[in-house]
Design a protein around this motif. Structure first.
Motif, PDB file in Angstrom:
ATOM      1  N   ARG A 356      66.122  25.444  36.176  1.00  0.00           N
ATOM      2  CA  ARG A 356      65.006  25.539  35.324  1.00  0.00           C
ATOM      3  C   ARG A 356      64.350  26.529  35.884  1.00  0.00           C
ATOM      4  N   THR A 357      63.797  27.537  35.059  1.00  0.00           N
ATOM      5  CA  THR A 357      62.971  28.631  35.483  1.00  0.00           C
ATOM      6  C   THR A 357      61.610  28.608  34.690  1.00  0.00           C
ATOM      7  N   ASP A 358      60.790  29.769  34.914  1.00  0.00           N
ATOM      8  CA  ASP A 358      59.550  29.816  34.152  1.00  0.00           C
ATOM      9  C   ASP A 358      59.709  30.033  32.832  1.00  0.00           C
ATOM     10  N   GLU A 359      61.047  30.878  32.373  1.00  0.00           N
ATOM     11  CA  GLU A 359      61.185  31.327  31.256  1.00  0.00           C
ATOM     12  C   GLU A 359      62.328  30.657  30.323  1.00  0.00           C
ATOM     13  N   GLY A 360      62.853  29.465  30.994  1.00  0.00           N
ATOM     14  CA  GLY A 360      63.971  28.890  30.375  1.00  0.00           C
ATOM     15  C   GLY A 360      64.749  28.340  31.371  1.00  0.00           C
ATOM     16  N   VAL A 361      66.042  28.134  30.751  1.00  0.00           N
ATOM     17  CA  VAL A 361      67.062  27.470  31.554  1.00  0.00           C
ATOM     18  C   VAL A 361      68.292  28.524  32.129  1.00  0.00           C
ATOM     19  N   VAL A 391      63.508  31.376  41.507  1.00  0.00           N
ATOM     20  CA  VAL A 391      61.977  30.835  41.536  1.00  0.00           C
ATOM     21  C   VAL A 391      60.855  32.015  40.963  1.00  0.00           C
ATOM     22  N   GLU A 392      61.246  33.129  41.341  1.00  0.00           N
ATOM     23  CA  GLU A 392      60.248  34.167  40.708  1.00  0.00           C
ATOM     24  C   GLU A 392      60.744  35.440  40.180  1.00  0.00           C
ATOM     25  N   GLU A 393      62.209  35.176  39.688  1.00  0.00           N
ATOM     26  CA  GLU A 393      62.642  36.119  38.681  1.00  0.00           C
ATOM     27  C   GLU A 393      63.637  35.332  37.710  1.00  0.00           C
ATOM     28  N   CYS A 419      78.760  35.165  35.947  1.00  0.00           N
ATOM     29  CA  CYS A 419      78.010  35.272  34.476  1.00  0.00           C
ATOM     30  C   CYS A 419      76.826  34.590  34.557  1.00  0.00           C
ATOM     31  N   LEU A 420      75.950  34.984  34.258  1.00  0.00           N
ATOM     32  CA  LEU A 420      74.518  34.493  34.171  1.00  0.00           C
ATOM     33  C   LEU A 420      73.876  34.445  32.717  1.00  0.00           C
ATOM     34  N   ALA A 421      73.193  33.352  32.355  1.00  0.00           N
ATOM     35  CA  ALA A 421      72.858  33.030  30.881  1.00  0.00           C
ATOM     36  C   ALA A 421      71.521  32.616  30.983  1.00  0.00           C
ATOM     37  N   LEU A 422      70.562  33.087  30.557  1.00  0.00           N
ATOM     38  CA  LEU A 422      69.023  32.481  30.337  1.00  0.00           C
ATOM     39  C   LEU A 422      68.676  32.286  29.049  1.00  0.00           C
ATOM     40  N   ILE A 423      68.534  30.978  28.732  1.00  0.00           N
ATOM     41  CA  ILE A 423      68.489  30.454  27.557  1.00  0.00           C
ATOM     42  C   ILE A 423      66.851  29.985  27.251  1.00  0.00           C
ATOM     43  N   ASP A 424      66.288  30.427  26.354  1.00  0.00           N
ATOM     44  CA  ASP A 424      64.988  29.862  25.918  1.00  0.00           C
ATOM     45  C   ASP A 424      65.207  28.515  24.938  1.00  0.00           C
ATOM     46  N   PRO A 425      64.961  27.462  25.235  1.00  0.00           N
ATOM     47  CA  PRO A 425      65.397  26.401  24.469  1.00  0.00           C
ATOM     48  C   PRO A 425      64.395  26.175  23.115  1.00  0.00           C
ATOM     49  N   GLY A 426      63.269  26.908  23.298  1.00  0.00           N
ATOM     50  CA  GLY A 426      62.449  26.974  21.938  1.00  0.00           C
ATOM     51  C   GLY A 426      62.909  27.840  20.962  1.00  0.00           C
TER      52      GLY A 426
END
Length: 540
Positions: A356-361, A391-393, A419-426
């Motif tokens: 979990r991050t501040d911008e999503g998963v 935590v910060e990025e 491979c990194l993927a950042l997902i915004d669930p909303g």
């Protein structure tokens, strides 16, 4: 051989076209205790020998007159020596006529053992026969020993090349069977009481001994080797030795060559049958004991590797979150799988993460290049560094750059893919950074599937990483991330394997659980590399 050292169990082939001479020679030999097979011509001799060869009962020596009606005794000798299975038959030429030294030399050149001038005293005839037979038997024994030593060395080379305890047991069983000319079984009992058994190839695969038989053997090995050192030769009677290891469903006394590995922990046993199958041969037994020692020496590093691999796997698993311990991720369902490579393969550096991050998963799947405990250790460092950085990025491309610098600083000789993927669930907004890894496979809710167009250099090379690839997931869409251990096969182009993966994923049933299970069923058997897999889906 009688009490006076005379050979009395020999069979003598007498080849002479003169009936009276055959009778006289046969009488002398029979009185000395020999069996006599008289024939009149060279052709009759060849026919008789062929018949006896098929029965496995060649004569011990041939007395051949040099003046035969259909061929000379020299020619008959040459023809015998040219046949591999008759070449060891000793030949003694004889003649009642005066023969020049050059002719006698011709007979010796053809392979004859000696030459006898008749008439001769019975004692001389008997002495010539005895000498020829003894020389031939000594020669045959020497040749047999050379063959066995050659087979022993070949078996040891094969055993030393074994990559696992099971391969070692199979190789040792085949080598033992060749040495003794009969069935054999080999057992290696590991420190964890796991029994590795190998049966020689000449034994049918039907009616194999069950688990109870293997437990009985394991218990016997522990008891027989307790407090022992060196090679121990012992016989276990049939009632105590489980049936079926040598012949399906049959019981035999088992002759065991037992030896412990140098650390004295793991018994190695070479077992051969005795009752009703074969008698104990001291020379063979000595060779089997040498083979047992070689097997124990070869087993020790494999046992040590097994222990080290268990430690490494335990370490690796302890740092990978178990599926039931994944953090609660708002708006996203996640399914993960981790499958170690086959037992014969060193541990790898595959990993997955869901954070979990501040911008999503943030999800990640990666692989440290190489197979070793070091690769597993570096994998742990990468995973912990990723947890700290995010935590910060959250930007996946920035995270890839930081991981790259971390590897260059602390492990300049190591490279890795991730491979990194950042997902915004909303919103379903997904940003992907790929560092030399298989790109994610996007399975749309409508049944289509395609790989995300995301690539970049491996971690650890110090090369710049491109901006993340951006796409949007709809509710019900699935995103699949895997390491190449799932699909990579030697000799097969990776692009073809990726297309096979895509097709299999399209055919999977709905849901993350079904998707992962389907892919493992299709590709995950006996792989040479670890497999890490992460699948996610936006909740409706």
């Amino acid at each position: 051989m009688d009490l006076n050292g005379k050979l009395t169990d020999t069979t003598v082939l007498v080849v002479d076209d003169v009936a009276a001479s055959r009778y006289a020679m046969g009488t002398v030999l029979r009185r000395a205790g020999h069996q006599v097979v008289p024939v009149a011509t060279g052709q009759q001799a060849l026919v008789e020998l062929d018949v006896r060869l098929r029965k496995g009962a060649l004569p011990d020596v041939a007395l051949v007159d040099i003046d035969l009606p259909d061929m000379s005794g020299f020619d008959l000798c040459r023809r015998l020596k040219e046949r591999p299975h008759m070449a060891g038959l000793p030949v003694v030429h004889f003649s009642a006529a005066a023969v020049a030294p050059a002719d006698r030399c011709q007979g010796l050149d053809m392979g004859a053992e000696t030459y006898l001038t008749v008439p001769a005293e019975p004692e001389e005839i008997e002495a010539v026969v005895r000498s020829a037979v003894r020389t031939a038997r000594l020669r045959a024994d020497d040749q047999a020993l050379v063959r066995r030593l050659t087979m022993l060395s070949q078996a040891i080379v094969t055993i030393q090349a074994a990559r696992s305890l099971q391969e070692l047991a199979d190789a040792a069983a085949d080598g033992t069977a060749r040495l003794i000319g009969g069935p054999a079984a080999v057992f290696v009992l590991g420190p964890d009481d796991e029994l590795y058994s190998g049966l020689s190839r000449d034994r049918t695969s039907l009616a194999l001994p069950d688990a109870g038989a293997h437990r009985t053997v394991a218990g016997l090995l522990r008891r027989l080797t307790r407090g022992q050192a060196g090679v121990q030769i012992t016989t276990v009677p049939a009632p105590l030795w489980p049936a079926g290891f040598f012949r399906p469903g049959m019981q035999h006394d088992a002759r065991l060559a037992l030896v412990l590995t140098q650390d004295g922990q793991a018994p190695v046993c070479l077992a051969t049958p005795t009752r009703g199958v074969r008698r104990v041969n001291p020379e063979e037994e000595a060779l089997v004991a040498q083979l047992a020692q070689a097997a124990a020496l070869a087993a020790e590093p494999l046992l040590m590797y097994q222990v080290e691999r268990h430690v490494a796997l335990t370490l690796q698993h302890s740092f990978l979150p178990q599926p039931h311990r994944l953090p609660e991720l708002p708006g996203i369902d996640v399914e993960v799988r981790y499958v170690p490579a086959s037992r014969e393969t060193e541990i790898g550096g595959d990993f997955y993460a869901a954070l979990r991050t501040d911008e999503g998963v943030l999800t990640a799947v990666g692989d440290v290049v190489g197979h070793s405990l070091e690769a597993a250790t570096v994998m742990v460092e990468i995973r912990h560094a990723l947890r700290a950085y995010c935590v910060e990025e959250s930007d996946p491309a920035v995270l890839a750059e930081r991981l790259d610098r971390m590897l260059q600083h602390y492990h300049p000789e190591v490279t890795a893919t991730v491979c990194l993927a950042l997902i915004d669930p909303g919103t379903g907004r997904t940003r992907i950074a790929n560092a030399g890894h298989i790109p994610p496979l996007i399975l749309s809710n409508n049944g289509d599937a395609e790989y995300a167009k995301a690539d970049g250099p491996l971690l650890g090379l110090g090369l710049p990483h491109p901006p993340p690839t951006e796409l949007f997931l709809e509710p019900g869409d699935r995103l699949l991330m895997v390491t190449d251990g799932l699909i990579e096969t030697r000799g097969t182009d990776l692009s073809l394997s990726m297309e096979q993966l895509r097709s299999a994923a399209v055919g999977a049933l709905p849901g993350l659980h079904a998707l992962c299970d389907t892919l493992l069923a299709c590709f995950g058997h006996d792989r040479e590399d670890d497999i890490a897999m992460l699948a996610l889906q936006l909740r409706n």
